[in-house]
Every structure is written in structure tokens, then in C-alpha cells.
Write an enzyme that holds these catalytic residues in place. Structure first.
Site, PDB file in Angstrom:
ATOM      1  N   ASP A  49       0.515  -1.237  -0.382  1.00 56.73           N
ATOM      2  CA  ASP A  49      -0.104  -0.303   0.356  1.00 56.73           C
ATOM      3  C   ASP A  49       0.338   1.428   0.058  1.00 56.73           C
ATOM      4  O   ASP A  49       1.376   1.689   0.635  1.00 56.73           O
ATOM      5  CB  ASP A  49      -1.265  -0.068   0.759  1.00 56.73           C
ATOM      6  CG  ASP A  49      -2.365   0.713   1.263  1.00 56.73           C
ATOM      7  OD1 ASP A  49      -2.188   1.712   0.350  1.00 56.73           O
ATOM      8  OD2 ASP A  49      -1.602   1.646   2.417  1.00 56.73           O
ATOM      9  N   ASP A  93       2.160   5.554  -5.606  1.00 55.85           N
ATOM     10  CA  ASP A  93       1.037   6.837  -5.060  1.00 55.85           C
ATOM     11  C   ASP A  93       2.134   7.939  -5.105  1.00 55.85           C
ATOM     12  O   ASP A  93       2.969   8.123  -4.627  1.00 55.85           O
ATOM     13  CB  ASP A  93       1.465   6.697  -3.385  1.00 55.85           C
ATOM     14  CG  ASP A  93       0.644   7.348  -3.213  1.00 55.85           C
ATOM     15  OD1 ASP A  93       0.081   8.855  -4.193  1.00 55.85           O
ATOM     16  OD2 ASP A  93      -0.211   8.141  -2.067  1.00 55.85           O
ATOM     17  N   GLU A 123      -2.491   6.562  -8.159  1.00 55.87           N
ATOM     18  CA  GLU A 123      -3.372   7.222  -7.547  1.00 55.87           C
ATOM     19  C   GLU A 123      -3.614   8.519  -7.757  1.00 55.87           C
ATOM     20  O   GLU A 123      -2.189   8.685  -8.573  1.00 55.87           O
ATOM     21  CB  GLU A 123      -3.083   7.304  -6.205  1.00 55.87           C
ATOM     22  CG  GLU A 123      -4.247   8.563  -5.213  1.00 55.87           C
ATOM     23  CD  GLU A 123      -3.773   8.459  -4.311  1.00 55.87           C
ATOM     24  OE1 GLU A 123      -3.955   9.346  -3.357  1.00 55.87           O
ATOM     25  OE2 GLU A 123      -3.828   7.303  -3.499  1.00 55.87           O
ATOM     26  N   HIS A 129      -7.209  10.217   5.219  1.00 54.14           N
ATOM     27  CA  HIS A 129      -6.363   9.271   5.783  1.00 54.14           C
ATOM     28  C   HIS A 129      -7.090   9.719   7.186  1.00 54.14           C
ATOM     29  O   HIS A 129      -6.901  10.461   8.190  1.00 54.14           O
ATOM     30  CB  HIS A 129      -4.974   9.055   5.405  1.00 54.14           C
ATOM     31  CG  HIS A 129      -4.821   8.491   4.485  1.00 54.14           C
ATOM     32  ND1 HIS A 129      -4.577   8.948   3.492  1.00 54.14           N
ATOM     33  CD2 HIS A 129      -5.261   7.593   3.731  1.00 54.14           C
ATOM     34  CE1 HIS A 129      -4.226   8.462   2.253  1.00 54.14           C
ATOM     35  NE2 HIS A 129      -4.644   6.769   1.994  1.00 54.14           N
ATOM     36  N   SER A 159     -12.199   5.046   6.922  1.00 50.08           N
ATOM     37  CA  SER A 159     -12.971   4.991   8.180  1.00 50.08           C
ATOM     38  C   SER A 159     -13.093   6.056   8.588  1.00 50.08           C
ATOM     39  O   SER A 159     -12.961   7.283   7.517  1.00 50.08           O
ATOM     40  CB  SER A 159     -11.257   4.910   9.178  1.00 50.08           C
ATOM     41  OG  SER A 159     -10.561   3.641   8.502  1.00 50.08           O
TER      42      SER A 159
END
Length: 287
Positions: free
Chosen positions: A80, A102, A132, A178, A211
Site C-alpha cells: 500500500d 502513489d 492514484e 486518511h 475509516s
């Protein structure tokens, strides 16, 4: 059942659901996520970003392969938020079956150039690549690669980016951040923009910073074409909040088998909610 990112996400794209990508930071979290995914008969992506890799090391990846191969559900192991070409090569050599590069904070042409270079290397060995475009905000210091402000993904740029890079999936910026949202911040996703991007590019789309977003917003995003949602903060908070309660002030507690089971159970409750919300429960039967 160890899958590449492409082989696991293409099914989600074809059947309009999203696979949770759970960021794990230790072996106990990993086994807990594997167990709940099997209990829910749901495909799963195990996500590990560079900070987490520095903690668990790539030595753990072969053990994850072994667990995935004897699993009853499809599993992809995903690097990730890779920030450099060298990191991606490290991931491929270590056995990750999916990688993300990214370069979203770089100018468009530099993002394209680095992403295309990663795609060429990864595709040569059968590894899927997530790119991204646009910037995702950060609510706290744990927001990996988070920008000071959100720059929404442009539809025309998304088309050009996919065509010029050959990415298998695309993380887009439609209003997420994030980390955990502070009480005074009200997350709101641009579902209209998501719908336009999906119609224009067609490939699996990814949502980072999932989240703390309201369930209704995430469910709608899935219905409009999001096929992978990253979940890190929510499961880690559940895990460590319960650990704080278990430990309390009893200094006699020292064995992991006396401390971690309840923490894993709390994390699994949160993970199960995400699996259901994303429409992934029972979808292992599609593979």
C-alpha cells in the site's frame, strides 16, 4: 487461494461489490482478519504500507503466503502507498501479489511516468498495479501520503492517466481523508464525481481514507463503482482500545495469549461490519 490484485478486483468490478483492504501491522491482526474473512466467506486484500513493512519486515510475507494458500477465500497481499520504484521492486521480490504506486502529490506528467514504469515492471511478473490520481486529505500524522487539502480527481485526467499508464485499478479523490475524522469535521463524498469517473474509465476504482465515513456514504460509493476500500484506522482503534482495557493496571499480564485474543475479537467485529457494508460477504463463491 492466493490471488493477484487484478484477478481479485476484476470479479468485484463485474459483480458490483467492494473488497476491503485491511491494513495490518502484526501477525495477530493478520490472522484475525483472515479468520473473519473466512467466517464471512469474503475475499480479502491484506494491505501493508511501508511504515508497516518496516515494523513486520518482509520476512513475514512467506508465512502470509502459506496462510493464504490454505485459506477458503481469495486473498491478495498488497503493498500500500509505495512511494518509489525501488519500494515496488522490493515488494515484488518479497512476494506481494499487488502493489500501489502513489505519486499523486507529483505533477500529472511525473505521476504518469513513474506509474507507467512501475506497471511495466510489475506486469512483466504478473503483479497488479494500483495508481492514484488526485489527493486524499490527512486528518492526523498517520495519514500516509495525505495532502494538506483534497484535490478532487478530474474525469478527463483520469481517462488520460489510465490510457497512458496501463494501471489495473485507480485510487481516486472524491472527498475522503486518511485517519480518523475529528468531531468537528463532516466527511462528504462526491458521489456525482465517482459516477462520472467510473463511466469514463471502467476499471476497478479504489477509495482510500474509508475509516469514519458514514455507512450510507460508503454503501452508495460501492453501488456507484468503488471496488476496493482501504480500512486501517477503524480496525486498529478497535484492536488497541480493547488492548488498553485488557491490560489495565494488572502488570501480571504479560503473555500474548492472555492479552491478544480479546483484542482480535474486537477487531473482528469492526472488520465484519465493513465486509457486510461493502457487499463482500459470501462473494468468495464467485471465484
Amino acid at each position: 487461494m492466493l490471488y493477484t490484485g487484478k484477478s481479485i478486483l476484476d470479479v468485484a468490478n463485474a459483480h458490483s461489490f467492494a473488497i476491503p483492504a485491511f491494513n495490518i501491522s502484526d501477525w495477530a491482526m493478520f490472522t484475525g482478519i483472515m479468520d473473519i474473512s473466512e467466517e464471512k466467506n469474503a475475499p480479502v486484500i491484506i494491505a501493508i504500507h511501508p511504515d508497516e513493512v518496516s515494523h513486520i519486515t518482509t520476512d513475514l510475507i512467506p508465512a502470509m503466503h502459506a496462510r493464504a494458500h490454505r485459506s477458503s477465500v481469495p486473498v491478495a497481499i498488497h503493498w500500500d502507498h509505495g512511494g518509489t520504484y525501488d519500494q515496488i521492486i522490493t515488494a515484488i521480490k518479497a512476494g506481494f501479489t499487488s502493489v500501489m504506486i502513489d505519486a499523486s502529490l507529483e505533477p500529472f506528467e511525473q505521476n504518469v511516468a513513474l506509474t507507467r514504469k512501475v506497471v511495466e515492471a510489475a506486469h512483466a511478473v504478473g503483479v497488479q498495479v494500483e495508481g492514484e490520481l488526485g489527493t486524499i486529505g490527512a486528518n492526523d500524522s498517520y495519514g500516509e501520503s495525505g495532502a494538506a487539502e483534497i484535490i478532487y480527481t478530474n474525469v478527463d485526467d483520469a481517462v488520460r492517466f489510465v490510457e497512458q499508464t496501463g494501471v489495473d485499478s485507480l485510487a481516486i479523490a472524491i472527498g475522503t481523508s486518511h485517519g480518523l475524522y475529528p468531531a468537528e469535521k463532516n466527511p462528504e463524498l462526491r458521489h456525482d464525481l465517482l459516477e462520472q469517473i467510473k463511466a469514463a474509465v471502467g476499471i476497478p476504482l479504489v477509495l482510500h481514507g474509508g475509516s469514519s465515513n458514514p455507512d450510507a456514504e460508503l454503501a452508495r460509493a460501492v453501488s456507484l463503482g468503488i471496488n476496493k476500500i482501504n480500512i486501517s484506522s477503524d480496525i486498529k482503534v478497535a484492536y488497541h482500545d480493547r488492548m488498553r482495557e485488557v491490560l489495565g493496571t494488572d502488570r501480571r499480564l504479560r503473555e500474548p495469549n492472555a492479552i491478544q485474543p480479546e483484542c482480535i475479537a474486537a477487531m473482528k467485529v469492526t472488520a465484519a461490519e465493513k465486509i457486510d457494508l461493502f457487499g463482500a460477504a459470501g462473494k468468495a463463491d464467485l471465484y
